[in-house]
Design an enzyme around this catalytic site. Structure first.
Site, PDB file in Angstrom:
ATOM      1  N   SER A  81       0.861  -1.181   0.000  1.00  0.00           N
ATOM      2  CA  SER A  81       0.000   0.000   0.000  1.00  0.00           C
ATOM      3  C   SER A  81       0.898   1.232   0.000  1.00  0.00           C
ATOM      4  O   SER A  81       1.739   1.380   0.889  1.00  0.00           O
ATOM      5  CB  SER A  81      -0.879  -0.042   1.258  1.00  0.00           C
ATOM      6  OG  SER A  81      -1.605   1.154   1.408  1.00  0.00           O
ATOM      7  N   LYS A 125      -1.194  -0.986  -4.360  1.00  0.00           N
ATOM      8  CA  LYS A 125      -2.360  -0.183  -3.972  1.00  0.00           C
ATOM      9  C   LYS A 125      -1.884   1.240  -3.776  1.00  0.00           C
ATOM     10  O   LYS A 125      -0.902   1.492  -3.082  1.00  0.00           O
ATOM     11  CB  LYS A 125      -2.945  -0.753  -2.677  1.00  0.00           C
ATOM     12  CG  LYS A 125      -3.842   0.188  -1.873  1.00  0.00           C
ATOM     13  CD  LYS A 125      -4.606  -0.592  -0.817  1.00  0.00           C
ATOM     14  CE  LYS A 125      -4.792   0.199   0.467  1.00  0.00           C
ATOM     15  NZ  LYS A 125      -5.518  -0.579   1.488  1.00  0.00           N
ATOM     16  N   LYS A 152      -2.966   5.087  -2.513  1.00  0.00           N
ATOM     17  CA  LYS A 152      -3.926   5.921  -1.796  1.00  0.00           C
ATOM     18  C   LYS A 152      -4.310   7.086  -2.712  1.00  0.00           C
ATOM     19  O   LYS A 152      -3.441   7.696  -3.351  1.00  0.00           O
ATOM     20  CB  LYS A 152      -3.295   6.463  -0.512  1.00  0.00           C
ATOM     21  CG  LYS A 152      -3.034   5.385   0.518  1.00  0.00           C
ATOM     22  CD  LYS A 152      -4.334   4.918   1.155  1.00  0.00           C
ATOM     23  CE  LYS A 152      -4.062   3.881   2.232  1.00  0.00           C
ATOM     24  NZ  LYS A 152      -5.297   3.430   2.871  1.00  0.00           N
ATOM     25  N   ASP A 178      -7.225   3.138  -3.155  1.00  0.00           N
ATOM     26  CA  ASP A 178      -7.951   3.197  -1.876  1.00  0.00           C
ATOM     27  C   ASP A 178      -8.240   4.663  -1.559  1.00  0.00           C
ATOM     28  O   ASP A 178      -7.318   5.460  -1.355  1.00  0.00           O
ATOM     29  CB  ASP A 178      -7.099   2.568  -0.766  1.00  0.00           C
ATOM     30  CG  ASP A 178      -7.822   2.507   0.583  1.00  0.00           C
ATOM     31  OD1 ASP A 178      -8.985   2.968   0.672  1.00  0.00           O
ATOM     32  OD2 ASP A 178      -7.219   2.004   1.552  1.00  0.00           O
ATOM     33  N   GLU A 230     -11.147   0.759  -3.461  1.00  0.00           N
ATOM     34  CA  GLU A 230     -11.460   0.488  -2.063  1.00  0.00           C
ATOM     35  C   GLU A 230     -12.090   1.714  -1.417  1.00  0.00           C
ATOM     36  O   GLU A 230     -11.581   2.825  -1.528  1.00  0.00           O
ATOM     37  CB  GLU A 230     -10.140   0.115  -1.355  1.00  0.00           C
ATOM     38  CG  GLU A 230     -10.283  -0.270   0.099  1.00  0.00           C
ATOM     39  CD  GLU A 230      -8.934  -0.714   0.710  1.00  0.00           C
ATOM     40  OE1 GLU A 230      -8.021  -1.093  -0.050  1.00  0.00           O
ATOM     41  OE2 GLU A 230      -8.798  -0.642   1.936  1.00  0.00           O
ATOM     42  N   ASP A 250     -13.864  -1.412   2.949  1.00  0.00           N
ATOM     43  CA  ASP A 250     -12.966  -1.493   4.095  1.00  0.00           C
ATOM     44  C   ASP A 250     -13.761  -0.924   5.280  1.00  0.00           C
ATOM     45  O   ASP A 250     -14.503  -1.665   5.962  1.00  0.00           O
ATOM     46  CB  ASP A 250     -11.677  -0.707   3.782  1.00  0.00           C
ATOM     47  CG  ASP A 250     -10.700  -0.604   4.941  1.00  0.00           C
ATOM     48  OD1 ASP A 250     -11.018  -1.077   6.045  1.00  0.00           O
ATOM     49  OD2 ASP A 250      -9.600  -0.035   4.763  1.00  0.00           O
ATOM     50  N   LYS A 297     -10.170  -6.485   8.007  1.00  0.00           N
ATOM     51  CA  LYS A 297      -9.174  -6.084   9.012  1.00  0.00           C
ATOM     52  C   LYS A 297      -9.642  -6.570  10.372  1.00  0.00           C
ATOM     53  O   LYS A 297     -10.702  -6.162  10.849  1.00  0.00           O
ATOM     54  CB  LYS A 297      -9.038  -4.560   9.073  1.00  0.00           C
ATOM     55  CG  LYS A 297      -8.195  -3.989   7.977  1.00  0.00           C
ATOM     56  CD  LYS A 297      -7.941  -2.513   8.175  1.00  0.00           C
ATOM     57  CE  LYS A 297      -7.382  -1.935   6.899  1.00  0.00           C
ATOM     58  NZ  LYS A 297      -7.469  -0.474   6.866  1.00  0.00           N
ATOM     59  N   GLY A 355      -4.327  -4.065   6.373  1.00  0.00           N
ATOM     60  CA  GLY A 355      -3.357  -3.845   7.443  1.00  0.00           C
ATOM     61  C   GLY A 355      -3.453  -2.427   7.951  1.00  0.00           C
ATOM     62  O   GLY A 355      -4.116  -1.579   7.345  1.00  0.00           O
TER      63      GLY A 355
END
Ligand code: OSB
Ligand code: MG
Length: 395
Positions: A154, A180, A182, A207, A232, A257, A281, A309
């Site tokens: 990520s 991934k 952000k 995400d 996400e 998420d 998670k 995570g």
């Protein structure tokens, strides 16, 4: 084999519980749509059984109530005043009994997950089992641990597109099979375009950490052009319904998420078509018992699943790897090698990225990594020095 599943496991009695609040500097600050974090803060839970076995769990929190609503102070308070007293002295013959002991308290999933994880670790060690095999013991028939978790990485919001492409290239050269990124409003289509141009074949996902609203659907639909594995949590952290409406307007699969805090939320999300993939998670859903129930729902619905995570220390990471090694975790998890997070972790051995972008489950019983006491003391001191009033965040 289903062989182990009938095995009768030895009960444990919880004799002592200690809390350790630690601060550990990240290799590099991690920026999301909430802002940048420079250090990992965690409340580590140490459980000791009457037979003298020690188990460890991690309350995954951050300096601010950004992603989750808890902080070190709230976690310490809820654990010390409510959850720890409810667990002390308890005799447990199946770790899934633990949620019933604290059922009268609501919320604070990250705190309860930390305590529950320590109990799972102590229980596995008391039965001479790896935690991954204990999880498999309670998974559906035929589900045995694969012994390794397939993982991705990520990547936080970077200062520029060039920096983003550079870090993506670096992570791919390190061996990560899935990237991934952000994103946030104003940092989305261009970053996806730049990375996709540089890396036409890499499995890529975004995400948003809840930065968008349904009115942004057209903007989000532009992301369909980049052959994304998923997007996400585009919409609000407490929204499920609008994700169902948004999914109808996107080709890209929505992964939830923040919005799925329980098996019950997941059933609702499936019912309204709000997701096609789940990021699970343990902290968010309140512990591994709830994770196992969610795992079962995913199996029943053939819903692709992976573990998320929260930049955990080795304690939380080891438990996440143990769960992510279950066979219905079919997509790469957000659990990277130790070196991606910390110069020096609190546990040994570190997790290293192996062939095929996998992290091996350690051979030892329970979480399979061991606490380094001097490092633990140093990290506790660092927390006390940096936040002498225990305050939850710096302006
Ligand atoms: O949204 O998945 C998230 C880290 C902190 C809080 C929320 C998230 C994350 C990550 C990090 O994406 C994933 C990792 O631990 O490597
Ligand atoms: Mg997320």
């Amino acid at each position: 084999m289903a062989a182990g599943k009938g095995k009768l496991l030895k009960a444990i009695q919880i004799q002592d519980i200690q809390l350790h609040t630690v601060l550990l500097p990240y290799q590099a600050p991690f920026e999301t749509s909430f802002g940048a974090e420079t250090d990992k803060v965690a409340v580590l839970v140490e459980v000791r059984t009457a037979a003298g076995v020690t188990g460890w769990g991690e309350c995954s929190i951050e300096l601010w109530p950004g992603y989750g609503q808890e902080t070190a102070n709230t976690a310490e308070h809820i654990l010390r005043e409510f959850l720890v007293p409810a667990a002390l002295g308890a005799s447990i013959s199946d770790p899934r009994q633990f949620p019933a002991l604290i059922r009268r308290f609501r919320g604070h999933h990250h705190s309860r997950a930390g305590l529950e994880a320590a109990i799972w670790d102590a229980f596995a060690k008391s039965n001479d089992m790896r935690l991954t095999d204990l999880f498999a013991h309670y998974a559906p028939a035929g589900h045995e641990s694969t012994g390794a978790a397939t993982v991705g990485v990520s990547i936080g919001i970077q200062p520029s597109l060039a920096d983003t492409v550079a870090i993506v290239n670096k992570r791919i050269s390190e061996g990560y099979c899935r990237i991934k990124l952000k994103i946030k409003r104003g940092w989305d289509v261009e970053v996806a375009r730049a990375v996709r141009a540089a890396q036409p074949d890499i499995p890529l996902m975004l995400d948003a950490n809840s930065d968008y609203r349904l009115e942004d659907a057209e903007r989000l639909a532009q992301l369909d052009a980049f052959d994304l594995l998923m997007i996400e949590q585009p919409l609000a952290h407490d929204d499920i319904y609008h994700h169902g409406l948004l999914q109808k307007r996107l080709q890209t699969r929505i992964c939830l998420d923040e919005s799925v805090k329980s098996a019950s939320d997941l059933r609702l999300a499936l019912g309204v078509g709000a997701l096609r993939i789940l990021n699970l998670k343990p902290a968010r859903v309140g512990g591994f018992s709830e994770c196992l129930e969610i795992y079962q729902v995913c199996v029943e619905h053939s819903l692709p699943l992976w573990l998320g995570g929260m930049l955990e220390t080795g304690v939380g990471r080891a438990a996440n790897v143990a769960f992510a090694a279950l066979p219905a975790v079919t997509l790469p998890s957000d659990i990277s090698a130790t070196a991606r997070y910390f110069a020096e972790d609190l546990t040994e051995p570190p997790f290293a990225l192996g062939a095929d972008s996998r992290l091996a489950v350690p051979a030892g019983y329970g979480i399979g990594v061991s606490m380094q006491r001097e490092r633990l003391e140093a990290a506790k001191q660092r927390w006390r020095d940096k936040f002498p009033y225990g305050r939850a965040g710096a302006a």
